[in-house]
Design an enzyme around this catalytic site. Structure first.
Site, PDB file in Angstrom:
ATOM      1  N   CYS A 297       5.911  68.573  28.788  1.00 37.71           N
ATOM      2  CA  CYS A 297       6.868  69.437  27.992  1.00 37.71           C
ATOM      3  C   CYS A 297       7.377  70.299  29.075  1.00 37.71           C
ATOM      4  O   CYS A 297       6.705  70.928  29.753  1.00 37.71           O
ATOM      5  CB  CYS A 297       6.840  69.596  26.778  1.00 37.71           C
ATOM      6  SG  CYS A 297       8.398  70.339  26.008  1.00 37.71           S
TER       7      CYS A 297
ATOM      8  N   ARG B  84       4.278  78.890  19.361  1.00 38.15           N
ATOM      9  CA  ARG B  84       5.244  79.574  20.247  1.00 38.15           C
ATOM     10  C   ARG B  84       4.654  80.669  20.762  1.00 38.15           C
ATOM     11  O   ARG B  84       4.780  81.232  21.781  1.00 38.15           O
ATOM     12  CB  ARG B  84       6.542  79.632  19.829  1.00 38.15           C
ATOM     13  CG  ARG B  84       7.132  78.157  19.386  1.00 38.15           C
ATOM     14  CD  ARG B  84       8.504  78.105  18.877  1.00 38.15           C
ATOM     15  NE  ARG B  84       8.756  76.648  18.712  1.00 38.15           N
ATOM     16  CZ  ARG B  84       9.875  76.327  17.946  1.00 38.15           C
ATOM     17  NH1 ARG B  84      10.723  76.993  17.403  1.00 38.15           N
ATOM     18  NH2 ARG B  84      10.030  74.914  18.021  1.00 38.15           N
TER      19      ARG B  84
ATOM     20  N   GLU C 176      13.377  56.166  16.372  1.00 40.26           N
ATOM     21  CA  GLU C 176      12.431  56.791  17.179  1.00 40.26           C
ATOM     22  C   GLU C 176      11.288  56.077  17.724  1.00 40.26           C
ATOM     23  O   GLU C 176      10.936  55.726  18.982  1.00 40.26           O
ATOM     24  CB  GLU C 176      12.228  58.000  17.009  1.00 40.26           C
ATOM     25  CG  GLU C 176      13.504  59.180  17.054  1.00 40.26           C
ATOM     26  CD  GLU C 176      13.779  59.647  18.346  1.00 40.26           C
ATOM     27  OE1 GLU C 176      13.103  59.091  19.314  1.00 40.26           O
ATOM     28  OE2 GLU C 176      14.695  60.540  18.464  1.00 40.26           O
TER      29      GLU C 176
ATOM     30  N   ARG D 111      15.806  74.294  18.772  1.00 32.83           N
ATOM     31  CA  ARG D 111      15.494  73.042  19.290  1.00 32.83           C
ATOM     32  C   ARG D 111      16.030  71.773  18.526  1.00 32.83           C
ATOM     33  O   ARG D 111      15.772  70.570  18.661  1.00 32.83           O
ATOM     34  CB  ARG D 111      13.851  72.751  19.289  1.00 32.83           C
ATOM     35  CG  ARG D 111      13.198  73.724  20.233  1.00 32.83           C
ATOM     36  CD  ARG D 111      11.928  73.134  20.547  1.00 32.83           C
ATOM     37  NE  ARG D 111      10.948  74.093  21.077  1.00 32.83           N
ATOM     38  CZ  ARG D 111      10.943  75.036  21.952  1.00 32.83           C
ATOM     39  NH1 ARG D 111      11.980  75.076  22.882  1.00 32.83           N
ATOM     40  NH2 ARG D 111       9.824  75.685  22.489  1.00 32.83           N
TER      41      ARG D 111
ATOM     42  N   CYS E   8      13.033  72.814  26.115  1.00 29.81           N
ATOM     43  CA  CYS E   8      12.221  71.905  26.403  1.00 29.81           C
ATOM     44  C   CYS E   8      12.805  70.971  27.936  1.00 29.81           C
ATOM     45  O   CYS E   8      12.471  69.948  28.357  1.00 29.81           O
ATOM     46  CB  CYS E   8      11.673  70.816  25.341  1.00 29.81           C
ATOM     47  SG  CYS E   8      10.907  71.712  24.158  1.00 29.81           S
TER      48      CYS E   8
ATOM     49  N   SER F  12       0.253  74.269  14.519  1.00 32.67           N
ATOM     50  CA  SER F  12      -0.161  75.805  14.201  1.00 32.67           C
ATOM     51  C   SER F  12       0.062  76.088  12.847  1.00 32.67           C
ATOM     52  O   SER F  12      -0.780  76.848  12.399  1.00 32.67           O
ATOM     53  CB  SER F  12       0.411  76.160  15.522  1.00 32.67           C
ATOM     54  OG  SER F  12       1.799  76.111  15.433  1.00 32.67           O
TER      55      SER F  12
ATOM     56  N   TYR G 254      -6.561  71.718  15.421  1.00 26.73           N
ATOM     57  CA  TYR G 254      -7.205  72.987  15.848  1.00 26.73           C
ATOM     58  C   TYR G 254      -8.379  73.219  15.240  1.00 26.73           C
ATOM     59  O   TYR G 254      -9.289  74.111  15.437  1.00 26.73           O
ATOM     60  CB  TYR G 254      -6.118  74.210  15.711  1.00 26.73           C
ATOM     61  CG  TYR G 254      -4.753  74.203  16.357  1.00 26.73           C
ATOM     62  CD1 TYR G 254      -4.844  74.237  17.618  1.00 26.73           C
ATOM     63  CD2 TYR G 254      -3.724  73.703  15.765  1.00 26.73           C
ATOM     64  CE1 TYR G 254      -3.544  74.227  18.278  1.00 26.73           C
ATOM     65  CE2 TYR G 254      -2.595  73.608  16.320  1.00 26.73           C
ATOM     66  CZ  TYR G 254      -2.271  73.763  17.928  1.00 26.73           C
ATOM     67  OH  TYR G 254      -1.285  73.734  18.689  1.00 26.73           O
TER      68      TYR G 254
ATOM     69  N   LYS H 224       8.864  63.707  16.218  1.00 35.03           N
ATOM     70  CA  LYS H 224       8.569  65.087  16.199  1.00 35.03           C
ATOM     71  C   LYS H 224       9.831  65.754  15.690  1.00 35.03           C
ATOM     72  O   LYS H 224      11.018  65.788  16.293  1.00 35.03           O
ATOM     73  CB  LYS H 224       8.595  65.635  17.708  1.00 35.03           C
ATOM     74  CG  LYS H 224       8.246  67.110  17.955  1.00 35.03           C
ATOM     75  CD  LYS H 224       7.918  67.444  19.145  1.00 35.03           C
ATOM     76  CE  LYS H 224       7.762  68.897  19.491  1.00 35.03           C
ATOM     77  NZ  LYS H 224       7.319  69.421  20.682  1.00 35.03           N
TER      78      LYS H 224
ATOM     79  N   LYS I 154       4.808  64.406  14.125  1.00 32.04           N
ATOM     80  CA  LYS I 154       4.412  65.815  13.945  1.00 32.04           C
ATOM     81  C   LYS I 154       5.619  66.525  13.262  1.00 32.04           C
ATOM     82  O   LYS I 154       6.796  66.335  13.726  1.00 32.04           O
ATOM     83  CB  LYS I 154       4.339  66.118  15.719  1.00 32.04           C
ATOM     84  CG  LYS I 154       4.200  67.502  15.777  1.00 32.04           C
ATOM     85  CD  LYS I 154       4.438  67.888  17.294  1.00 32.04           C
ATOM     86  CE  LYS I 154       4.283  69.540  17.271  1.00 32.04           C
ATOM     87  NZ  LYS I 154       4.439  69.879  18.617  1.00 32.04           N
TER      88      LYS I 154
ATOM     89  N   CYS J 114       8.871  73.417  28.142  1.00 33.87           N
ATOM     90  CA  CYS J 114       9.261  74.771  27.359  1.00 33.87           C
ATOM     91  C   CYS J 114       8.346  75.843  27.641  1.00 33.87           C
ATOM     92  O   CYS J 114       8.403  76.843  27.550  1.00 33.87           O
ATOM     93  CB  CYS J 114       9.333  74.397  25.756  1.00 33.87           C
ATOM     94  SG  CYS J 114       7.668  73.846  24.892  1.00 33.87           S
TER      95      CYS J 114
HETATM   96  C1  PBG Z   1       5.957  71.720  23.155  1.00 37.91           C
HETATM   97  C2  PBG Z   1       5.240  71.457  22.036  1.00 37.91           C
HETATM   98  C3  PBG Z   1       5.249  72.360  20.842  1.00 37.91           C
HETATM   99  C4  PBG Z   1       4.278  71.997  19.971  1.00 37.91           C
HETATM  100  C5  PBG Z   1       3.564  71.040  20.752  1.00 37.91           C
HETATM  101  N1  PBG Z   1       4.003  70.749  21.838  1.00 37.91           N
HETATM  102  C6  PBG Z   1       6.164  73.283  20.389  1.00 37.91           C
HETATM  103  C7  PBG Z   1       7.591  73.155  20.081  1.00 37.91           C
HETATM  104  O1  PBG Z   1       8.208  72.042  20.157  1.00 37.91           O
HETATM  105  O2  PBG Z   1       8.204  74.240  19.849  1.00 37.91           O
HETATM  106  C8  PBG Z   1       3.900  72.617  18.837  1.00 37.91           C
HETATM  107  C9  PBG Z   1       2.519  72.724  18.269  1.00 37.91           C
HETATM  108  C10 PBG Z   1       1.829  73.413  17.215  1.00 37.91           C
HETATM  109  O3  PBG Z   1       2.847  74.029  16.326  1.00 37.91           O
HETATM  110  O4  PBG Z   1       0.802  73.275  16.951  1.00 37.91           O
HETATM  111  N2  PBG Z   1       7.243  71.155  23.050  1.00 37.91           N
END
Ligand code: PBG
Length: 329
Positions: A120, A210, A238, A222, A130, A279, A318, A200, A253, A122
């Site tokens: 990615c 982030r 998708e 996004r 991204c 996260s 995590y 996603k 996700k 970003c």
């Molecule tokens: C990159 C990406 C993100 C996450 C994984 N890959 C951030 C986003 O899309 O803003 C999030 C992972 C997480 O929150 O643990 N695009």
């Protein structure tokens, strides 16, 4: 005499019985541990909103990876935090790209560990989006789909050349799985699988990440590329598209707020399904546990079990290292 009285509790009486009839089980084999790598040496900086997770320099990353491997977790997924960012994220595929250095070292030090990379832009763009920015039909700055595909292809190829075992595009551009598959095949990396972040969603649960990847969007959000949370059928489209384009593993996700999507994906498709316990899902439990309001271990394992029960085979989490230890006890 009528039927015998139904007694559902008969098989719940003790741990042995409960283990015997458990319909779902968790194993360290199910886990993928996200790791954050940055340039430098001797750096191991804890991420404030994600206690127990660190931004590491490559030397420290190796120590983390060895500990993860030692408890039976088969895979890690790498996120890079570069020294410099620019509008097209060139440090994602530069000769000295931090993730590439990390892959080379990890494959030397932990050859049996499956090293996956997040693909990615970003983390590498100065605007935090991204991909490459151009005005859209409304005249608003937006991520340009096809210009971004070229950047992603370069990034994935750089990772494969460095020795990545698998690439995982998380950008949500249309057609990226096909472009990545073609690019990898053209360069004789036909054995490198693609784990696609297929469904996603544009989620508030990414907040702490982030912070960890230093990649918040500098303007807007996004929602023009990540999925809208209300949409279930669109998620199936998708996923179907990513499979057509050559995905080997499909991902949903976030996980906990999207268990219905995981379940439906697992009912509809035969590929291995991954789910990303993101996260925010981690930080919510961690922070409540730090207050003494919730039990971290039992809550984390219950969430992981729910994700598995919904139909995910793999869970990016995590808690990968901790959960592997908890399960062994
Ligand atoms: C990159 C990406 C993100 C996450 C994984 N890959 C951030 C986003 O899309 O803003 C999030 C992972 C997480 O929150 O643990 N695009």
């Amino acid at each position: 005499m009528g039927f015998p009285e139904v007694r559902m509790r008969r098989l719940r009486r003790n741990p042995a019985l409960r283990r015997m009839v458990a319909e779902t089980s968790l194993s360290p084999n199910d886990f993928i541990m996200p790791l954050f790598v940055r340039p430098g040496t001797g750096i191991k900086k804890e991420i404030k909103s994600m206690p127990g997770n660190y931004q590491c320099s490559v030397d420290q990353l190796v120590e983390e990876a060895k500990a993860i491997e030692a408890v039976g977790v088969p895979a890690v997924i790498l996120f890079g935090i570069p020294d410099t960012k620019d509008p097209i994220g060139s440090s994602a595929f530069a000769d000295d790209a931090i993730v590439c250095r990390a892959i080379e070292t990890l494959k030397k030090e932990c050859p049996a560990l499956c090293v996956i990379t997040d693909v990615c832009m970003c983390e590498y763009t100065d605007h935090g989006h991204c991909g490459a920015i151009r005005p859209n039909l409304d005249g608003a700055p937006d991520v340009h789909n096809d210009a971004t595909l070229e950047l992603l292809a370069k990034e994935a190829l750089a990772h494969a050349r460095a020795g990545a075992d698998m690439v995982a595009p998380s950008d949500m551009m249309d057609g990226r799985v096909g472009v990545l598959r073609q690019t990898l095949d053209d360069h004789h990396f036909e054995e490198v699988p693609i784990m696609a972040y297929s469904a996603k969603f544009a989620s508030a649960f990414y907040g702490p990440f982030r912070d960890a990847a230093e990649s918040p969007p500098q303007f807007g959000d996004r929602r023009t590329y990540q999925m809208d949370p209300p949409n279930r059928k669109e998620a199936m489209r998708e996923i179907a598209l990513d499979i057509e384009e050559g995905a080997d593993i499909i991902m949903v996700k976030p996980a906990l707020a999207y268990l219905d999507i995981i379940r439906e994906a697992s009912d509809c498709f035969d590929l291995p399904i991954a789910a990303y316990q993101v996260s925010g899902e981690f930080a919510m439990v961690k922070s409540a546990a730090a207050q003494g309001w919730i039990d971290e271990k039992n809550t984390a394992l219950e969430c992981l079990m729910a994700i598995k029960r919904a139909g995910a085979k793999l869970i990016l989490t995590y808690w990968a290292k901790d959960a592997a230890v908890w399960l062994a006890r």
